[in-house]
Design a protein around this motif. Structure first.
Motif, PDB file in Angstrom:
ATOM      1  N   GLU A 134       0.833  -1.207   0.000  1.00  0.00           N
ATOM      2  CA  GLU A 134       0.000   0.000   0.000  1.00  0.00           C
ATOM      3  C   GLU A 134       0.868   1.258   0.000  1.00  0.00           C
ATOM      4  N   ARG A 135       1.939   1.232   0.768  1.00  0.00           N
ATOM      5  CA  ARG A 135       2.845   2.385   0.829  1.00  0.00           C
ATOM      6  C   ARG A 135       3.505   2.622  -0.528  1.00  0.00           C
ATOM      7  N   LEU A 136       3.919   1.548  -1.183  1.00  0.00           N
ATOM      8  CA  LEU A 136       4.538   1.657  -2.504  1.00  0.00           C
ATOM      9  C   LEU A 136       3.545   2.219  -3.527  1.00  0.00           C
ATOM     10  N   LEU A 137       2.315   1.732  -3.499  1.00  0.00           N
ATOM     11  CA  LEU A 137       1.283   2.228  -4.419  1.00  0.00           C
ATOM     12  C   LEU A 137       0.984   3.702  -4.156  1.00  0.00           C
ATOM     13  N   HIS A 138       0.923   4.060  -2.894  1.00  0.00           N
ATOM     14  CA  HIS A 138       0.677   5.454  -2.526  1.00  0.00           C
ATOM     15  C   HIS A 138       1.815   6.346  -3.043  1.00  0.00           C
ATOM     16  N   THR A 139       3.041   5.908  -2.853  1.00  0.00           N
ATOM     17  CA  THR A 139       4.210   6.670  -3.322  1.00  0.00           C
ATOM     18  C   THR A 139       4.185   6.813  -4.840  1.00  0.00           C
ATOM     19  N   GLN A 140       3.831   5.759  -5.530  1.00  0.00           N
ATOM     20  CA  GLN A 140       3.760   5.811  -6.989  1.00  0.00           C
ATOM     21  C   GLN A 140       2.685   6.797  -7.452  1.00  0.00           C
ATOM     22  N   ARG A 141       1.542   6.807  -6.768  1.00  0.00           N
ATOM     23  CA  ARG A 141       0.480   7.766  -7.119  1.00  0.00           C
ATOM     24  C   ARG A 141       0.941   9.201  -6.876  1.00  0.00           C
ATOM     25  N   LEU A 142       1.634   9.421  -5.760  1.00  0.00           N
ATOM     26  CA  LEU A 142       2.150  10.765  -5.476  1.00  0.00           C
ATOM     27  C   LEU A 142       3.163  11.205  -6.537  1.00  0.00           C
ATOM     28  N   LYS A 143       4.062  10.289  -6.895  1.00  0.00           N
ATOM     29  CA  LYS A 143       5.055  10.617  -7.936  1.00  0.00           C
ATOM     30  C   LYS A 143       4.376  10.936  -9.259  1.00  0.00           C
ATOM     31  N   TYR A 154       2.765  14.860 -13.303  1.00  0.00           N
ATOM     32  CA  TYR A 154       1.715  15.504 -14.088  1.00  0.00           C
ATOM     33  C   TYR A 154       1.726  17.015 -13.865  1.00  0.00           C
ATOM     34  N   THR A 155       1.828  17.423 -12.612  1.00  0.00           N
ATOM     35  CA  THR A 155       1.822  18.855 -12.285  1.00  0.00           C
ATOM     36  C   THR A 155       3.038  19.556 -12.878  1.00  0.00           C
ATOM     37  N   VAL A 156       4.202  18.934 -12.766  1.00  0.00           N
ATOM     38  CA  VAL A 156       5.415  19.524 -13.344  1.00  0.00           C
ATOM     39  C   VAL A 156       5.260  19.625 -14.859  1.00  0.00           C
ATOM     40  N   GLY A 157       4.691  18.598 -15.484  1.00  0.00           N
ATOM     41  CA  GLY A 157       4.459  18.643 -16.925  1.00  0.00           C
ATOM     42  C   GLY A 157       3.555  19.801 -17.324  1.00  0.00           C
ATOM     43  N   CYS A 158       2.477  20.022 -16.540  1.00  0.00           N
ATOM     44  CA  CYS A 158       1.562  21.136 -16.822  1.00  0.00           C
ATOM     45  C   CYS A 158       2.265  22.480 -16.658  1.00  0.00           C
ATOM     46  N   LEU A 159       3.048  22.613 -15.604  1.00  0.00           N
ATOM     47  CA  LEU A 159       3.784  23.865 -15.381  1.00  0.00           C
ATOM     48  C   LEU A 159       4.804  24.114 -16.494  1.00  0.00           C
ATOM     49  N   CYS A 160       5.500  23.070 -16.902  1.00  0.00           N
ATOM     50  CA  CYS A 160       6.473  23.211 -17.995  1.00  0.00           C
ATOM     51  C   CYS A 160       5.779  23.605 -19.298  1.00  0.00           C
ATOM     52  N   GLN A 161       4.605  23.053 -19.524  1.00  0.00           N
ATOM     53  CA  GLN A 161       3.851  23.390 -20.738  1.00  0.00           C
ATOM     54  C   GLN A 161       3.443  24.865 -20.705  1.00  0.00           C
ATOM     55  N   SER A 193      12.171  18.854 -22.840  1.00  0.00           N
ATOM     56  CA  SER A 193      12.177  17.447 -23.235  1.00  0.00           C
ATOM     57  C   SER A 193      11.526  16.607 -22.142  1.00  0.00           C
ATOM     58  N   LYS A 194      11.123  15.397 -22.506  1.00  0.00           N
ATOM     59  CA  LYS A 194      10.514  14.491 -21.531  1.00  0.00           C
ATOM     60  C   LYS A 194      11.495  14.158 -20.410  1.00  0.00           C
ATOM     61  N   GLN A 195      12.785  14.060 -20.780  1.00  0.00           N
ATOM     62  CA  GLN A 195      13.806  13.763 -19.773  1.00  0.00           C
ATOM     63  C   GLN A 195      13.943  14.916 -18.772  1.00  0.00           C
ATOM     64  N   THR A 196      13.835  16.149 -19.261  1.00  0.00           N
ATOM     65  CA  THR A 196      13.935  17.322 -18.386  1.00  0.00           C
ATOM     66  C   THR A 196      12.755  17.350 -17.422  1.00  0.00           C
ATOM     67  N   ILE A 197      11.569  17.106 -17.942  1.00  0.00           N
ATOM     68  CA  ILE A 197      10.371  17.090 -17.094  1.00  0.00           C
ATOM     69  C   ILE A 197      10.492  15.980 -16.049  1.00  0.00           C
ATOM     70  N   ALA A 198      10.975  14.816 -16.449  1.00  0.00           N
ATOM     71  CA  ALA A 198      11.147  13.706 -15.508  1.00  0.00           C
ATOM     72  C   ALA A 198      12.172  14.058 -14.429  1.00  0.00           C
ATOM     73  N   ALA A 199      13.264  14.720 -14.820  1.00  0.00           N
ATOM     74  CA  ALA A 199      14.296  15.106 -13.851  1.00  0.00           C
ATOM     75  C   ALA A 199      13.758  16.135 -12.859  1.00  0.00           C
ATOM     76  N   ILE A 200      13.038  17.130 -13.363  1.00  0.00           N
ATOM     77  CA  ILE A 200      12.449  18.143 -12.483  1.00  0.00           C
ATOM     78  C   ILE A 200      11.447  17.480 -11.525  1.00  0.00           C
ATOM     79  N   SER A 201      10.674  16.545 -12.034  1.00  0.00           N
ATOM     80  CA  SER A 201       9.698  15.830 -11.208  1.00  0.00           C
ATOM     81  C   SER A 201      10.386  15.048 -10.098  1.00  0.00           C
ATOM     82  N   GLU A 202      11.424  14.339 -10.443  1.00  0.00           N
ATOM     83  CA  GLU A 202      12.143  13.523  -9.449  1.00  0.00           C
ATOM     84  C   GLU A 202      12.787  14.398  -8.379  1.00  0.00           C
TER      85      GLU A 202
END
Length: 143
Positions: free
Chosen positions: A10-19, A24-31, A42-51
């Motif tokens: 459950e904790r892992l699923l919760h963490t995955q949903r939060l990530k 998604y939010t970082v992608g919207c802001l970048c857009q 780039s998708k890699q940049t958005i992923a890095a900012i998200s992480e």
């Protein structure tokens, strides 16, 4: 590899949903920035900012827990958040302003409830007085 316990799963699923929500939010802001500034992310940049954002939020959460624990409390309060934001003057000012606004709103709500409560008690008292007068009137009529 042994299977995960139910709580760990459950904790892992919760963490995955939060990530996913952060991504998604970082992608919207970048857009929005891309449209405003005429640049592309780039998708890699958005992923890095998200992480990085997710890890920073985890660090903030741990720091807030430690501040509360240091204060021998189990609840994080606004002072803990201000302490976390102390390195950014603009953020600290913003958080302090919002904290004061919330405190003022809470005070106003308490005052309104207090007035309503006392008004309701006043009505009850006057209702009781009317009933007492009516009872006395009925008693005197019977006598």
């Amino acid at each position: 590899m042994e299977p995960l316990g139910e709580q760990e799963r459950e904790r892992l699923l919760h963490t995955q949903r939060l990530k996913a929500a952060v991504h998604y939010t970082v992608g919207c802001l970048c857009q929005e920035v891309a449209e405003d500034k005429g640049i592309q992310f780039s998708k890699q940049t958005i992923a890095a900012i998200s992480e990085i954002t997710f890890r920073q939020c985890e660090n903030f959460a741990k720091d807030l827990e430690m501040f509360a624990r240091h204060g021998k409390r189990t609840v994080i309060n606004s002072e803990d958040v201000k302490l976390l934001a102390r390195r950014s003057n603009s953020l600290l000012r913003y958080i302090t302003q919002k904290s004061e606004e919330l405190a003022l709103n809470n005070l106003e709500q308490k005052e309104r409830k207090k007035k309503k409560s006392s008004a309701a008690k006043g009505r009850t008292t006057s209702d009781e007085q009317v009933e007492a007068v009516m009872a006395e009137s009925e008693d005197s009529n019977m006598a």
